[in-house]
Design a protein around this motif. Structure first.
Motif, PDB file in Angstrom:
ATOM      1  N   VAL A   1     -21.608  29.682   5.220  1.00 48.40           N
ATOM      2  CA  VAL A   1     -21.918  28.609   4.267  1.00 48.40           C
ATOM      3  C   VAL A   1     -21.517  29.006   2.840  1.00 48.40           C
TER       4      VAL A   1
ATOM      5  N   LEU B   1     -18.687  27.417  -0.068  1.00 48.38           N
ATOM      6  CA  LEU B   1     -19.350  26.911  -1.282  1.00 48.38           C
ATOM      7  C   LEU B   1     -18.756  27.578  -2.528  1.00 48.38           C
TER       8      LEU B   1
ATOM      9  N   MET C   1     -13.774  19.530  -2.397  1.00 47.66           N
ATOM     10  CA  MET C   1     -14.455  18.585  -1.492  1.00 47.66           C
ATOM     11  C   MET C   1     -14.186  18.943  -0.027  1.00 47.66           C
TER      12      MET C   1
ATOM     13  N   LEU D   1     -16.362  21.868   0.844  1.00 47.00           N
ATOM     14  CA  LEU D   1     -17.776  21.465   0.948  1.00 47.00           C
ATOM     15  C   LEU D   1     -18.010  20.611   2.197  1.00 47.00           C
TER      16      LEU D   1
ATOM     17  N   ILE E   1     -23.453  23.584   8.238  1.00 48.98           N
ATOM     18  CA  ILE E   1     -24.910  23.584   8.027  1.00 48.98           C
ATOM     19  C   ILE E   1     -25.580  22.690   9.065  1.00 48.98           C
TER      20      ILE E   1
ATOM     21  N   TYR F   1     -35.835  19.038   6.754  1.00 48.65           N
ATOM     22  CA  TYR F   1     -35.570  18.784   5.337  1.00 48.65           C
ATOM     23  C   TYR F   1     -34.136  19.185   4.977  1.00 48.65           C
ATOM     24  N   HIS F   2     -33.721  20.330   5.512  1.00 45.50           N
ATOM     25  CA  HIS F   2     -32.379  20.794   5.192  1.00 45.50           C
ATOM     26  C   HIS F   2     -31.321  19.923   5.883  1.00 45.50           C
TER      27      HIS F   2
ATOM     28  N   ILE G   1     -30.749  17.130   3.534  1.00 49.90           N
ATOM     29  CA  ILE G   1     -29.922  17.504   2.377  1.00 49.90           C
ATOM     30  C   ILE G   1     -28.459  17.623   2.792  1.00 49.90           C
TER      31      ILE G   1
ATOM     32  N   GLU H   1     -27.075  14.225   3.186  1.00 46.43           N
ATOM     33  CA  GLU H   1     -26.946  13.610   1.853  1.00 46.43           C
ATOM     34  C   GLU H   1     -25.710  14.149   1.125  1.00 46.43           C
ATOM     35  N   ILE H   2     -25.599  15.463   1.081  1.00 48.07           N
ATOM     36  CA  ILE H   2     -24.445  16.047   0.364  1.00 48.07           C
ATOM     37  C   ILE H   2     -23.160  15.755   1.149  1.00 48.07           C
TER      38      ILE H   2
ATOM     39  N   LEU I   1     -21.865  12.368   0.192  1.00 49.34           N
ATOM     40  CA  LEU I   1     -21.279  12.394  -1.152  1.00 49.34           C
ATOM     41  C   LEU I   1     -19.889  13.044  -1.125  1.00 49.34           C
ATOM     42  N   ILE I   2     -19.779  14.094  -0.317  1.00 53.70           N
ATOM     43  CA  ILE I   2     -18.499  14.796  -0.226  1.00 53.70           C
ATOM     44  C   ILE I   2     -17.446  13.902   0.446  1.00 53.70           C
TER      45      ILE I   2
ATOM     46  N   VAL J   1     -17.251  10.782   0.179  1.00 58.03           N
ATOM     47  CA  VAL J   1     -16.806   9.890  -0.906  1.00 58.03           C
ATOM     48  C   VAL J   1     -15.757  10.601  -1.763  1.00 58.03           C
ATOM     49  N   GLY J   2     -16.021  11.857  -2.080  1.00 62.13           N
ATOM     50  CA  GLY J   2     -15.087  12.620  -2.916  1.00 62.13           C
ATOM     51  C   GLY J   2     -13.734  12.793  -2.248  1.00 62.13           C
TER      52      GLY J   2
ATOM     53  N   ARG K   1     -38.634  27.476  -0.376  1.00 58.53           N
ATOM     54  CA  ARG K   1     -37.551  26.535  -0.044  1.00 58.53           C
ATOM     55  C   ARG K   1     -36.377  26.713  -1.000  1.00 58.53           C
TER      56      ARG K   1
ATOM     57  N   TYR L   1     -33.481  28.000  -0.659  1.00 56.93           N
ATOM     58  CA  TYR L   1     -32.136  27.691  -0.164  1.00 56.93           C
ATOM     59  C   TYR L   1     -31.918  26.180  -0.099  1.00 56.93           C
ATOM     60  N   ASP L   2     -32.995  25.457   0.211  1.00 59.76           N
ATOM     61  CA  ASP L   2     -32.940  23.988   0.120  1.00 59.76           C
ATOM     62  C   ASP L   2     -32.537  23.566  -1.283  1.00 59.76           C
TER      63      ASP L   2
ATOM     64  N   LEU M   1     -28.937  23.827  -2.172  1.00 63.38           N
ATOM     65  CA  LEU M   1     -28.121  22.702  -1.693  1.00 63.38           C
ATOM     66  C   LEU M   1     -28.387  21.442  -2.517  1.00 63.38           C
TER      67      LEU M   1
ATOM     68  N   VAL N   1     -25.866  19.206  -4.696  1.00 63.91           N
ATOM     69  CA  VAL N   1     -25.732  17.747  -4.671  1.00 63.91           C
ATOM     70  C   VAL N   1     -25.426  17.231  -6.087  1.00 63.91           C
TER      71      VAL N   1
ATOM     72  N   VAL O   1     -21.851  18.217  -6.927  1.00 62.59           N
ATOM     73  CA  VAL O   1     -20.875  17.383  -6.198  1.00 62.59           C
ATOM     74  C   VAL O   1     -20.874  15.959  -6.766  1.00 62.59           C
TER      75      VAL O   1
ATOM     76  N   VAL P   1     -17.537  14.231  -8.047  1.00 63.75           N
ATOM     77  CA  VAL P   1     -17.071  12.979  -7.432  1.00 63.75           C
ATOM     78  C   VAL P   1     -17.005  11.856  -8.475  1.00 63.75           C
TER      79      VAL P   1
ATOM     80  N   MET Q   1     -13.987  12.253 -10.317  1.00 60.05           N
ATOM     81  CA  MET Q   1     -12.811  11.899  -9.498  1.00 60.05           C
ATOM     82  C   MET Q   1     -12.617  10.380  -9.441  1.00 60.05           C
TER      83      MET Q   1
END
Lengths: 497, 272
Positions: A15, A19, A125, A128, A135, A143-144, A147, A150-151, A154-155, A157-158, B62, B64-65, B68, B72, B75, B79, B82
């Motif tokens: 990971v 990154l 992008m 990521l 991941i 929870y992760h 995330i 979610e990310i 977004l990526i 989109v990029g 948390r 590491y959460d 990320l 976000v 990113v 974006v 971009m």
């Protein structure tokens, strides 16, 4: 006691390397060093995922709490409640990540040689995108997972916006708009599960539900499942949200679509298995998942038939074949899940062949429309041969890999008491072949009516990448155990040791 | 949003209604029935790290959460830039439509009142100072790197609104991108010391709750941030360890990310 480590060295690197590579190439923006940094980072990720042993990584290093002895333990074999964020790297994760990183390597080489110079943000992008996929397939924490989804959105989109056309802007912004609904939906789903069980770790959630039940709050479990399904449809491009993802696939450069579709398949597998683990015992859950899968398979392939551009045909076929992946998982039987994951692996490989061939067409001036006839076969016979072999693999014709996973899915459907689904799978295979052959005939085989570049120089990276993946489709087609030995232990072992 | 007119719009409204009703009914059913689960264990251990439980939750248990989530923000900014033209690529072999380029905003600062004109700069400087205070006290107060980043970029925006493009705190685009990269990269690399010494990525070697870090690392990352809690029962010591460093990295990341969005929209993005 167990010998499985809770601090496996490779997981953070798989990971962290993409990154950090993303941060560096974005900052470098248009420097030549971007090419070398990108290729080295992608190769490092591939190498690590190949040589890595199996095990867990508990990020931030907090142990598990054993409720039977009221002690803390670093041994993942003891079923204690996890205080840390847990990732697992096993055989199934290995095959998925190795293939995705192989695609990443070729994608990076193709992008750095074929694109204009301001590549930093775009390549960031791509890196990521790979990281989010890795991941999602390794994470064992709700929870992760959210995330990462979610990310990941977004990526996506990029990556699409980076392609710079008005079509890609429209597709990207539409996808971003819906991520607000579906991403929030997944957040609500996990919040509800956290409320009922008190734990974010997926294994802990499953354990609490199985041991203590949900205290008469089954309705909340169903509502949580509903939100999960929403994010599954969105992240993987299942019907009725398939237009969002197909536009994303069609509007990106083919090398990027190869990584995008790999990410989608990994998401479908990961979220699908988590849904099975948490909600699998509830009535109607598998039926809903099967229904969505069938609709996706059929809609995708029918819309692919109507397309007039090779890129968009592949885009809709990716959607349709996503339905095959989810169908296997939705059946819920061991055979079905094995077939679903195997289909995901095969699908990523043969779709990459088709997408790399599509990338090669850009060197003939972007001759991807099926309204024209370009006679590419005469100009580049190897490309024509490659695209035909890719089409055969995608259509489930032996001896290619698609045949092996589709036959398992057909058997699993019949054994689960759904022979009609087996017929639909056959229909999807045949229709895939028709859709692809129609386009291949127009673009490659029909005598030329339209002018294209006569001496197009296709980069070696495309040629090597395409044939490497074709060889993979044949090897897996002839010896399916090469892939199945990674998938079967994962499913038969109950997903996590 | 032409797509949402007519039948599709009605379907969308029905879908949203179903989602809304499902969500609200779940909340009513959950009221008073929430299981504490892991939060009980976290709370029982939090005092071993930092007096501020939230900081411990967010950056240790948390952590590491949060990395990320920080990514976000990063990113999101990349974006957004971009979308208005930064880093858009094209195939060399295949000419396409030219990428969209955004124009800078037009500023009219002549209409600004005298009070705003002369108080704007001190206000921006005060905001900057407040941001620094928030990030440096993050282990003992409710603040943190994110809040610091937001406050500082608010100062940046304020200066741009009051004084136009040639404002006194005009960051260059390289500076903004660099600080964002340093922030997210720094946060990521803060996982390395724990990884190299204990095998666990981002283990808080300064706080060393489980006694698995080498003493030298505990000293290097723990002592500079040591806190003493003076109570009538006695004096208690703890160290937030790497949490203050993560907060600084987080602040850099947020300044870079939000600053990039502001920069791109204020000054536009034209490729040289």
């Amino acid at each position: 006691m167990t010998t499985i480590p809770s601090n496996l060295w490779s997981i953070p690197l798989i990971v962290a390397i993409p990154l950090l590579a993303a941060i560096v190439v974005n900052a470098l923006y248009d420097k030549r060093a971007i090419r070398y940094i990108s290729i080295i980072s992608a190769l490092l990720t591939l190498g690590i995922s190949i040589i890595s042993p199996y095990g867990y990584h508990w990020f931030t290093g907090h142990p598990a709490f054993d409720p039977t002895t009221f002690t803390f333990t670093f041994d993942p074999g003891i079923p204690g409640f996890r205080l840390s964020l847990e990732f697992f790297f096993g055989p199934m994760q290995q095959i998925m990540i190795v293939i995705s990183s192989l695609i990443l390597v070729f994608c990076v080489i193709m992008a750095t040689s074929g694109l204009t110079k301001h590549q930093g943000p775009y390549l960031a992008m791509i890196f990521l995108l790979f990281a989010s996929a890795a991941i999602i397939i390794m994470v064992n924490d709700l929870y992760h997972l959210w995330i990462a989804v979610e990310i990941g959105s977004l990526i996506v989109v990029g990556v699409v916006v980076g392609s710079g056309t008005s079509i890609s802007h429209k597709a990207a912004l539409k996808y971003a708009y819906f991520s607000a609904i579906c991403g929030s939906g997944l957040a609500i789903a996990l919040a509800l599960l956290l409320g009922i069980t008190g734990f974010p770790n997926v294994s802990d959630v499953v354990r609490v539900i199985n041991i203590f039940g949900v205290g008469g709050m089954e309705t909340i479990l169903y509502i949580s499942f509903g939100f999960f399904i929403l994010s599954w449809m969105y992240a993987g491009g299942l019907a009725p949200l398939h237009p969002l993802k197909s536009e994303v696939y069609g509007a990106s450069y083919p090398h990027a679509t190869a990584v995008l579709q790999a990410q989608s398949k990994l998401m479908l597998v990961a979220i699908g298995i988590i849904m099975l683990r948490i909600f699998g015992t509830l009535p109607f859950v598998k039926e809903v998942m099967i229904f969505l899968s069938i609709i996706t398979m059929m809609l995708g392939v029918v819309i692919a038939l109507l397309q007039i551009d090779f890129r968009w045909i592949i885009a809709y076929l990716i959607i349709s074949h996503s339905g095959l992946v989810t169908l296997g998982i939705a059946l819920g039987t061991k055979e079905g899940i094995i077939g679903g994951i195997f289909q995901a692996v095969n699908d990523i490989i043969y779709m990459s062949v088709l997408l790399f061939c599509c990338e090669a067409l850009y060197y003939f001036g972007g001759a991807t429309s099926t309204r024209g006839s370009f006679g590419i076969a005469k100009k580049s016979p190897w490309l024509c041969a490659a695209v035909l072999l890719g089409a055969f693999a995608a259509s489930g014709i032996p001896p290619f890999n698609g045949f092996q996973s589709e036959i398992i899915l057909i058997q699993a459907s019949i054994n689960a008491g759904f022979p009609e689904i087996a017929v639909i799978i056959l229909m999807v295979s045949v229709t895939t072949l028709i859709a692809l052959l129609r386009a291949i005939y127009r673009i490659f085989l029909k005598p030329p009516e339209n002018e294209v570049a006569a001496n197009a120089q296709i980069p070696k990276s495309i040629t090597i990448g395409t044939w490497l993946f074709i060889i993979l489709t044949i090897i897996i087609g002839v010896y399916p155990d090469i892939a199945l030995r990674f998938i079967v232990p994962f499913v038969e072992g109950g997903f996590l040791p | 949003m032409n797509e949402l007119r007519g039948k599709r719009g009605i379907l969308a409204v029905i879908a949203l209604l179903i989602i809304g009703i499902g969500f609200l009914s779940s909340l009513f059913e959950l009221a008073g029935n929430v299981r504490p689960g892991v939060s009980q264990i976290y709370n029982s251990l939090a005092h071993l790290v930092a007096p501020n439980n939230i900081a411990t939750w967010v950056y240790d248990w948390r952590g590491y959460d949060t990395l990320l989530e920080t990514a976000v923000i990063y990113v999101g900014a990349v974006v957004s830039a971009m979308v208005i033209g930064r880093g858009v690529v094209q195939m060399k072999s295949c000419p396409q439509e030219p990428p969209a380029q955004s124009k800078p905003l037009e500023f009219h600062i002549e209409t600004l009142t005298v009070i705003l004109k002369y108080l704007g700069l001190p206000a921006a400087i005060l905001l900057f100072s407040y941001g620094i205070m928030v990030v440096t006290a993050s282990s003992t107060s409710g603040g943190g790197g994110f809040q610091c980043g937001v406050i500082m970029t608010a100062a940046y925006l304020l200066a741009a609104i009051f004084y136009g493009k040639n404002n006194p705190i005009r960051f260059g685009k390289r500076f903004i991108i660099g600080i964002g990269a340093a922030g997210l990269g720094g946060y990521t690399l803060l996982g390395l010391p724990g990884f190299l010494t204990t095998g666990f990525w981002q283990y808080n070697i300064g706080a060393d709750v489980w006694g698995i870090a080498p003493s030298i690392m505990r000293f290097i990352f723990g002592e500079p941030f040591r806190l003493s809690l003076v109570l009538k029962e006695g004096v208690f010591f703890s160290s937030p360890g790497i949490i203050p460093l993560i907060n600084v990295a987080e602040a850099f990341n947020v300044i870079g990310a939000i600053g990039l969005i502001y920069f791109a929209f204020i000054y536009g993005w034209q490729e040289e």
